[in-house]
Scaffold this active site. Sequence first.
Site, PDB file in Angstrom:
ATOM      1  N   ASP A  45     -42.899 -24.066  26.426  1.00 43.04           N
ATOM      2  CA  ASP A  45     -43.335 -25.002  25.836  1.00 43.04           C
ATOM      3  C   ASP A  45     -44.495 -25.112  24.793  1.00 43.04           C
ATOM      4  OD1 ASP A  45     -43.170 -28.539  25.695  1.00 43.04           O
ATOM      5  OD2 ASP A  45     -45.512 -27.237  26.596  1.00 43.04           O
ATOM      6  N   TYR A  50     -50.803 -26.916  18.822  1.00 42.18           N
ATOM      7  CA  TYR A  50     -51.343 -25.736  19.131  1.00 42.18           C
ATOM      8  C   TYR A  50     -52.211 -24.727  18.726  1.00 42.18           C
ATOM      9  CZ  TYR A  50     -49.382 -28.048  23.485  1.00 42.18           C
ATOM     10  OH  TYR A  50     -49.484 -29.076  24.742  1.00 42.18           O
ATOM     11  N   LYS A  75     -43.554 -29.550  20.124  1.00 44.34           N
ATOM     12  CA  LYS A  75     -44.070 -30.910  19.554  1.00 44.34           C
ATOM     13  C   LYS A  75     -44.123 -31.233  18.649  1.00 44.34           C
ATOM     14  CE  LYS A  75     -45.712 -31.303  24.624  1.00 44.34           C
ATOM     15  NZ  LYS A  75     -45.979 -29.420  24.067  1.00 44.34           N
ATOM     16  N   HIS A 108     -45.503 -35.832  20.083  1.00 48.56           N
ATOM     17  CA  HIS A 108     -46.206 -35.607  20.746  1.00 48.56           C
ATOM     18  C   HIS A 108     -46.997 -36.305  21.312  1.00 48.56           C
ATOM     19  CE1 HIS A 108     -48.949 -31.719  21.795  1.00 48.56           C
ATOM     20  NE2 HIS A 108     -49.400 -32.535  22.386  1.00 48.56           N
ATOM     21  N   ILE A 238     -44.492 -27.959  33.873  1.00 51.40           N
ATOM     22  CA  ILE A 238     -45.102 -27.143  32.745  1.00 51.40           C
ATOM     23  C   ILE A 238     -46.284 -26.587  32.801  1.00 51.40           C
ATOM     24  CG2 ILE A 238     -45.258 -26.703  30.311  1.00 51.40           C
ATOM     25  CD1 ILE A 238     -42.156 -27.544  30.454  1.00 51.40           C
ATOM     26  N   LYS A 240     -49.641 -23.635  33.550  1.00 45.47           N
ATOM     27  CA  LYS A 240     -49.912 -22.775  31.855  1.00 45.47           C
ATOM     28  C   LYS A 240     -50.978 -21.896  32.285  1.00 45.47           C
ATOM     29  CE  LYS A 240     -53.379 -22.808  29.305  1.00 45.47           C
ATOM     30  NZ  LYS A 240     -54.903 -23.063  28.569  1.00 45.47           N
ATOM     31  N   SER A 241     -51.015 -20.255  31.934  1.00 38.22           N
ATOM     32  CA  SER A 241     -52.210 -19.179  32.516  1.00 38.22           C
ATOM     33  C   SER A 241     -51.669 -18.180  31.159  1.00 38.22           C
ATOM     34  CB  SER A 241     -52.424 -19.138  33.921  1.00 38.22           C
ATOM     35  OG  SER A 241     -52.925 -18.332  34.460  1.00 38.22           O
ATOM     36  N   VAL A 242     -53.455 -17.603  31.279  1.00 40.56           N
ATOM     37  CA  VAL A 242     -53.030 -16.226  30.573  1.00 40.56           C
ATOM     38  C   VAL A 242     -53.080 -14.996  31.254  1.00 40.56           C
ATOM     39  CG1 VAL A 242     -53.818 -17.821  28.459  1.00 40.56           C
ATOM     40  CG2 VAL A 242     -55.746 -16.332  29.875  1.00 40.56           C
ATOM     41  N   ARG A 246     -52.184 -15.722  37.927  1.00 38.42           N
ATOM     42  CA  ARG A 246     -51.508 -16.849  38.429  1.00 38.42           C
ATOM     43  C   ARG A 246     -49.926 -17.181  37.442  1.00 38.42           C
ATOM     44  NH1 ARG A 246     -56.409 -19.879  38.897  1.00 38.42           N
ATOM     45  NH2 ARG A 246     -57.174 -19.597  40.649  1.00 38.42           N
ATOM     46  N   ASN A 250     -47.575 -18.833  40.183  1.00 34.37           N
ATOM     47  CA  ASN A 250     -47.243 -20.537  39.980  1.00 34.37           C
ATOM     48  C   ASN A 250     -44.890 -20.580  39.162  1.00 34.37           C
ATOM     49  OD1 ASN A 250     -49.384 -21.401  39.565  1.00 34.37           O
ATOM     50  ND2 ASN A 250     -49.962 -21.271  36.916  1.00 34.37           N
TER      51      ASN A 250
END
Length: 294
Positions: A45, A50, A75, A108, A238, A240-242, A246, A250
């Site tokens: 997503d 972004y 979006k 969005h 949805i 998120k992480s970098v 993690r 998830n």
Amino acid sequence: MPTPTLRLNNGVAMPTLGFGVFQTPPEETTAAVAEALRVGYRHIDTAAAYGNERGVGEALSQSGLRRDELFVETKIWISDYGYDETLHSFDKSAGKLGIDQIDLLILHQPLPSAFERTLGAYRALERLLADGRVRAIGVSNFMPPHLERLLEVAQVVPAVNQIEVHPYFQQRQLQALHARHGIVTQAWAPIGGITFYRPGFSKSTLEDPVILGIAGSHGKSAAQVMLRWAIQQGRSVIPKSVRPARIAENFAVFDFDLSADELSAIDALDTTQRGGPNPEDVTLEKFGRVIPEA
């Protein structure tokens, strides 16, 4: 093992668990998405606003996965609302993503101060769907009045409404409206990360004693419990992480189940307090920005 899917109202199968890239810097996006795909995510997503669609596209192209193994969602930003403008915004996003067809394309935000532009944008989504350039269409952050006004004129009922949903803000009235119309509730901030930024609100969902107690009984993290709570109640999520650890954590939410009592205990945590911006406050004057061509 394939990710479980939700069947959208037009028959398209969408992986229940997606990987989000909100606030992920463009220079970190490709590596984060590549790691998510390696772990097993197949639903990504992103959004024009972004600024990292190109990084997502690079990860997709480098993954070695077939296009039909991937579900790509993006979006349209409010600056590109209007019929012709939204058609062109699709071209911009598809070009950055490096794909010819987008699996799920959504608006969005509603634009309450210029809702005719919102309706024009949605008509463009309907055209893209009819032409086969997208597989499903939807909206994001539409509250009941926005959704009801859209449904009065829409030819296609949105497949998804992506909204803020986590244990501290559950939007039950809106979720009930979705259920009546066959719209999937897709949760952004599903582990309540937005609660860290709530002025004067010190409590985090990740530190909530009820959630931590349930997590301990299953040998899982608080984040995993919140994702499982949402999935068992039929929502798309949805996170998120970098961080690779993690990202993997998830994804590991399909090997346990919460009991009815545990689900009810989490339901009882609703504060009805929004953590993110109020959609009624989104205007072009405050939030408009140019979405680059490339």
